[in-house]
Motif scaffolding. Structure first.
Motif, PDB file in Angstrom:
ATOM      1  N   SER A  60       0.832  -1.199   0.000  1.00 38.43           N
ATOM      2  CA  SER A  60       0.000   0.000   0.000  1.00 38.43           C
ATOM      3  C   SER A  60       0.866   1.247   0.000  1.00 38.43           C
ATOM      4  CB  SER A  60      -0.891   0.034   1.246  1.00 38.43           C
ATOM      5  OG  SER A  60      -1.702  -1.098   1.301  1.00 38.43           O
ATOM      6  N   LEU A  61       0.409   2.235  -0.759  1.00 34.50           N
ATOM      7  CA  LEU A  61       1.022   3.557  -0.776  1.00 34.50           C
ATOM      8  C   LEU A  61      -0.125   4.546  -0.826  1.00 34.50           C
ATOM      9  CD1 LEU A  61       3.554   5.324  -0.901  1.00 34.50           C
ATOM     10  CD2 LEU A  61       3.469   5.136  -3.389  1.00 34.50           C
ATOM     11  N   SER A  62      -0.275   5.329   0.232  1.00 36.66           N
ATOM     12  CA  SER A  62      -1.443   6.202   0.397  1.00 36.66           C
ATOM     13  C   SER A  62      -2.685   5.308   0.356  1.00 36.66           C
ATOM     14  CB  SER A  62      -1.462   7.292  -0.668  1.00 36.66           C
ATOM     15  OG  SER A  62      -0.276   8.074  -0.570  1.00 36.66           O
ATOM     16  N   CYS A  63      -3.574   5.523  -0.591  1.00 37.41           N
ATOM     17  CA  CYS A  63      -4.788   4.700  -0.688  1.00 37.41           C
ATOM     18  C   CYS A  63      -4.688   3.658  -1.798  1.00 37.41           C
ATOM     19  CB  CYS A  63      -6.005   5.594  -0.925  1.00 37.41           C
ATOM     20  SG  CYS A  63      -6.359   6.657   0.481  1.00 37.41           S
ATOM     21  N   ALA A  64      -3.552   3.525  -2.415  1.00 37.58           N
ATOM     22  CA  ALA A  64      -3.376   2.588  -3.532  1.00 37.58           C
ATOM     23  C   ALA A  64      -2.841   1.250  -3.023  1.00 37.58           C
ATOM     24  CB  ALA A  64      -2.414   3.179  -4.552  1.00 37.58           C
ATOM     25  N   ASN A  65      -3.459   0.169  -3.478  1.00 38.50           N
ATOM     26  CA  ASN A  65      -3.065  -1.175  -3.069  1.00 38.50           C
ATOM     27  C   ASN A  65      -2.764  -2.042  -4.286  1.00 38.50           C
ATOM     28  OD1 ASN A  65      -3.579  -0.758  -0.276  1.00 38.50           O
ATOM     29  ND2 ASN A  65      -5.760  -1.008  -0.683  1.00 38.50           N
ATOM     30  N   ILE A  66      -1.743  -2.886  -4.169  1.00 42.11           N
ATOM     31  CA  ILE A  66      -1.485  -3.906  -5.176  1.00 42.11           C
ATOM     32  C   ILE A  66      -1.167  -5.208  -4.450  1.00 42.11           C
ATOM     33  CG2 ILE A  66      -0.684  -2.285  -6.934  1.00 42.11           C
ATOM     34  CD1 ILE A  66       2.139  -3.162  -6.363  1.00 42.11           C
ATOM     35  N   MET A  67      -1.528  -6.322  -5.073  1.00 42.52           N
ATOM     36  CA  MET A  67      -1.271  -7.628  -4.482  1.00 42.52           C
ATOM     37  C   MET A  67      -0.177  -8.326  -5.272  1.00 42.52           C
ATOM     38  SD  MET A  67      -3.749 -10.938  -4.058  1.00 42.52           S
ATOM     39  CE  MET A  67      -4.880 -10.060  -3.006  1.00 42.52           C
ATOM     40  N   VAL A  68       0.761  -8.918  -4.552  1.00 44.00           N
ATOM     41  CA  VAL A  68       1.836  -9.677  -5.184  1.00 44.00           C
ATOM     42  C   VAL A  68       1.811 -11.092  -4.612  1.00 44.00           C
ATOM     43  CG1 VAL A  68       4.323  -9.887  -5.543  1.00 44.00           C
ATOM     44  CG2 VAL A  68       3.248  -7.616  -5.515  1.00 44.00           C
ATOM     45  N   THR A  69       1.724 -12.071  -5.507  1.00 42.10           N
ATOM     46  CA  THR A  69       1.794 -13.482  -5.140  1.00 42.10           C
ATOM     47  C   THR A  69       3.040 -14.057  -5.781  1.00 42.10           C
ATOM     48  OG1 THR A  69      -0.625 -13.623  -5.111  1.00 42.10           O
ATOM     49  CG2 THR A  69       0.594 -15.705  -5.189  1.00 42.10           C
TER      50      THR A  69
END
Length: 190
Positions: A168-177
């Motif tokens: 997460s950075l500020s309100c941005a999310n990314i998922m890493v598998t």
């Protein structure tokens, strides 16, 4: 019907700790950058993109990212390669709303490692890692093994260990598998 529904939800669960991961345990539980660790561990390292496209998410990914099932996100799949052998398969979900601001260039990384970008920014936060033994019926197992060298004497493993987390950075999310491939423990060290 309730039994089937409960069994289905059990299959979707990810673990808080990897159970009986043996030699993979140190790789799985390391909270640092997997990219940096691979670069330190092996004499050669490369990133080979296999899929970069917009598409729908796997149901449990959508739920974890708080995205509706119909929401389209950027899906980036790459092989992390050492000595010309894939050692890790990485599957990243980048919702469109997360590809703005500081992360506007993440959709155009090409053969650059995503991990290097994420760990370079001290403001990026990471959730606790979760783990799963992927079996051949899981979509990520199928994606990960599609690119393994197929020789008649080499069979696909009965399962693969995977870990995932959300950055997460500020309100941005990314998922890493990250799916750990058998060659990780076979490939020569530096």
């Amino acid at each position: 019907m309730k039994i089937q529904k409960n069994l289905a939800s059990t299959r979707q669960r990810w673990l808080n700790k990897p159970m009986q991961a043996n030699k993979l345990q140190p790789w799985l539980i390391d909270n640092g950058s997997l990219t940096a660790r691979l670069q330190q561990h092996f004499s050669t390292f490369a990133v080979e993109p296999t899929v970069v496209k917009y598409g729908k998410l796997i149901q449990d990914e959508a739920a974890l990212l708080h995205q509706p099932n119909y929401q389209i996100s950027l899906i980036r799949e790459v092989l992390l390669i050492s000595d010309q052998q894939p050692v890790v398969f990485a599957h990243s979900i980048l919702p469109r709303t997360s590809l703005q601001g500081a992360w506007h260039g993440l959709g155009r990384l090409g053969n650059k490692p995503l991990g290097a970008t994420l760990f370079a920014n001290p403001k990026v936060k990471r959730t606790t890692l979760s783990y799963k033994k992927l079996t051949p019926n899981h979509a990520l197992y199928q994606h990960a093994t599609r690119h393994l060298t197929q020789k008649p004497e080499v069979r696909k493993p009965s399962y693969l260990w995977a870990r995932r987390s959300i950055f997460s950075l500020s309100c941005a999310n990314i998922m890493v598998t990250e799916v750990f491939l058998p060659q990780l423990l076979v490939t020569k060290r530096v």
